[in-house]
Design a protein around this motif. Sequence first.
Motif, PDB file in Angstrom:
ATOM      1  N   UNK A  63       0.869  -1.173   0.000  1.00  0.00           N
ATOM      2  CA  UNK A  63       0.000   0.000   0.000  1.00  0.00           C
ATOM      3  C   UNK A  63       0.906   1.223   0.000  1.00  0.00           C
ATOM      4  N   UNK A 120      -7.697  -1.004   4.950  1.00  0.00           N
ATOM      5  CA  UNK A 120      -7.036  -0.341   3.822  1.00  0.00           C
ATOM      6  C   UNK A 120      -6.901  -1.341   2.677  1.00  0.00           C
ATOM      7  N   UNK A 121      -6.978  -0.885   1.476  1.00  0.00           N
ATOM      8  CA  UNK A 121      -6.774  -1.776   0.334  1.00  0.00           C
ATOM      9  C   UNK A 121      -5.303  -1.851  -0.016  1.00  0.00           C
ATOM     10  N   UNK A 122      -4.980  -2.785  -0.905  1.00  0.00           N
ATOM     11  CA  UNK A 122      -3.602  -2.909  -1.360  1.00  0.00           C
ATOM     12  C   UNK A 122      -3.527  -2.374  -2.785  1.00  0.00           C
ATOM     13  N   UNK A 123      -2.831  -1.269  -2.964  1.00  0.00           N
ATOM     14  CA  UNK A 123      -2.782  -0.652  -4.290  1.00  0.00           C
ATOM     15  C   UNK A 123      -1.398  -0.773  -4.915  1.00  0.00           C
TER      16      UNK A 123
ATOM     17  N   UNK B 129     -10.661   6.361  -2.677  1.00  0.00           N
ATOM     18  CA  UNK B 129     -10.042   5.422  -1.740  1.00  0.00           C
ATOM     19  C   UNK B 129      -9.255   4.362  -2.518  1.00  0.00           C
ATOM     20  N   UNK B 130      -7.975   4.172  -2.161  1.00  0.00           N
ATOM     21  CA  UNK B 130      -7.182   3.191  -2.904  1.00  0.00           C
ATOM     22  C   UNK B 130      -7.689   1.769  -2.668  1.00  0.00           C
ATOM     23  N   UNK B 131      -7.499   0.944  -3.662  1.00  0.00           N
ATOM     24  CA  UNK B 131      -7.798  -0.479  -3.513  1.00  0.00           C
ATOM     25  C   UNK B 131      -9.247  -0.847  -3.671  1.00  0.00           C
ATOM     26  N   UNK B 149      -7.092   4.514  -7.378  1.00  0.00           N
ATOM     27  CA  UNK B 149      -7.112   5.009  -6.007  1.00  0.00           C
ATOM     28  C   UNK B 149      -6.170   6.179  -5.895  1.00  0.00           C
TER      29      UNK B 149
END
Lengths: 205, 297
Positions: A63, A120-123, B129-131, B149
């Motif tokens: 992330x 949180x997402x993984x980008x 928002x990421x992801x 994101x």
Amino acid sequence: MATLARPLSRLPPRPSRPTPLEVDTEDAELVRRAREGDTWALDMLYRRHVQLVAATALRLLRNRAEAEDVAQETFLLAFERLAQLDEPAAFRGWLVRIAVSRAHRRFRWRKLRSWVGLGEGEDATLALEAADHVTAEQRAELRLVDRALASLPFELRTAWVLRHVLGHRLEEVAAACDCSLATIKRRIAAAEAHVAAHVEGGRDA
Amino acid sequence: MRERPIEELLRPALDEAAVARLHRRLRAARERRPARKLVTGSLVLATMIAAAITVALWDGEPPRENAPGALASRATTLEAGTSLRVRALALDDGSRIELGQSARMEVLANDGERFVTALRAGRGRFDVRPGGPRRWSIETDLASVEVVGTAFTVDRTPSGLRVEVERGVVLVRGERVPGRVQRLTAGGRLEIAEPVATRPAPAPIEAAPAPMPEPPRTQARPAPPSLAETLARADGERSAGRPEVAARILADALARRPSDPSASLVAFSLGRLELELGQPDNAAAHFGAMITRRSPR
């Protein structure tokens, strides 16, 4: 390591160069000057190692925003505790150890947040971060590795990432994870088996 | 032989802008780092406990209903076709949209896979928002902005369009975008000027699966179509998987209007299409034609 061995083995041999965490006499000099209050030396230490620290955090957390936070915390802590560093020439390894520890902390915090629905997402997975020259085959394999890593406990993921993504030696991985060589070998072996099973399964699917 | 690390297959963790930004943050943090860490820690802990209690006791109105998997907001419905009248919008996935005073924006599509809006005029800031699972797309009459994101601003003024990226990566597509598509990273900025020459009013933005709330435009189009319109038509054919049709349209247009100011852009697009079609010789000829005219706008 079986996974990714095929595509990577097609690349030409790596020229001999110092491994990422080897001791560095220039670092020792910079640390000495930084301890004496030379801010230019601090800036130099930052410039020399920021990519390594950021890569460590980014490959572990996947992330970008979190990785930047961890990189900042790592340097902040390292510069504050510079006086506690016994071996100034081992600054790089010490920095990576702090980065791993901060990333682990961040990972635990992320799990806690996900339990309350604020995950949180993984980008910045490996596949998303692949360079332009990466072939479609390698990219597909990176996606499989990503999937495998996502289901690994953080300790195993860390060992595998430090060894196979960032290319550290076993002794360096053990030092970064603050555990014995035997432990780190066990962790890497377990992670390798997990990743290999996922990648092979993904290829067959 | 030792294996090469996977890192060598990846992009650098930080680009130069991020290195500089992080350095600034680090310096600022070192300057303001107080000695009273205990006090700060206690304050943070107290705030977290208060926040946890607030969340636990919260009994607010649920978000308004939208299509399954669609984004929702407490402030307004986000169904396709809705004109957004609020200035700030907090979405249920944590993303935010802030609109300037004169901004006019509509939702074109909103489902589990995509969130498409049309910014007709004014400034919009988007913090995505990421992801998340959705592809965000902001359509304007000059270009489309696609993100995953990130945080960025799109400003459609009478003189043109400005896209500024604060965090993450966005793709800006459009016939007036240099090379038809540009990748902007943090700190990146792209400005597209409104064409000076008189031209037909911009066509309504496509990609709207739902009916648009505006009445259909009734203006008569000049005949034959301008090269800009031709480019848009060819782009549509290419997007629909018919590159050979797109190439034919462009080649016809180029033959009809070889001295048009947009001819070099058409030649450039045609060259790229020919490359896609596996015709490098034809592509080289079109690129050559483009160079002899001038570089694409």
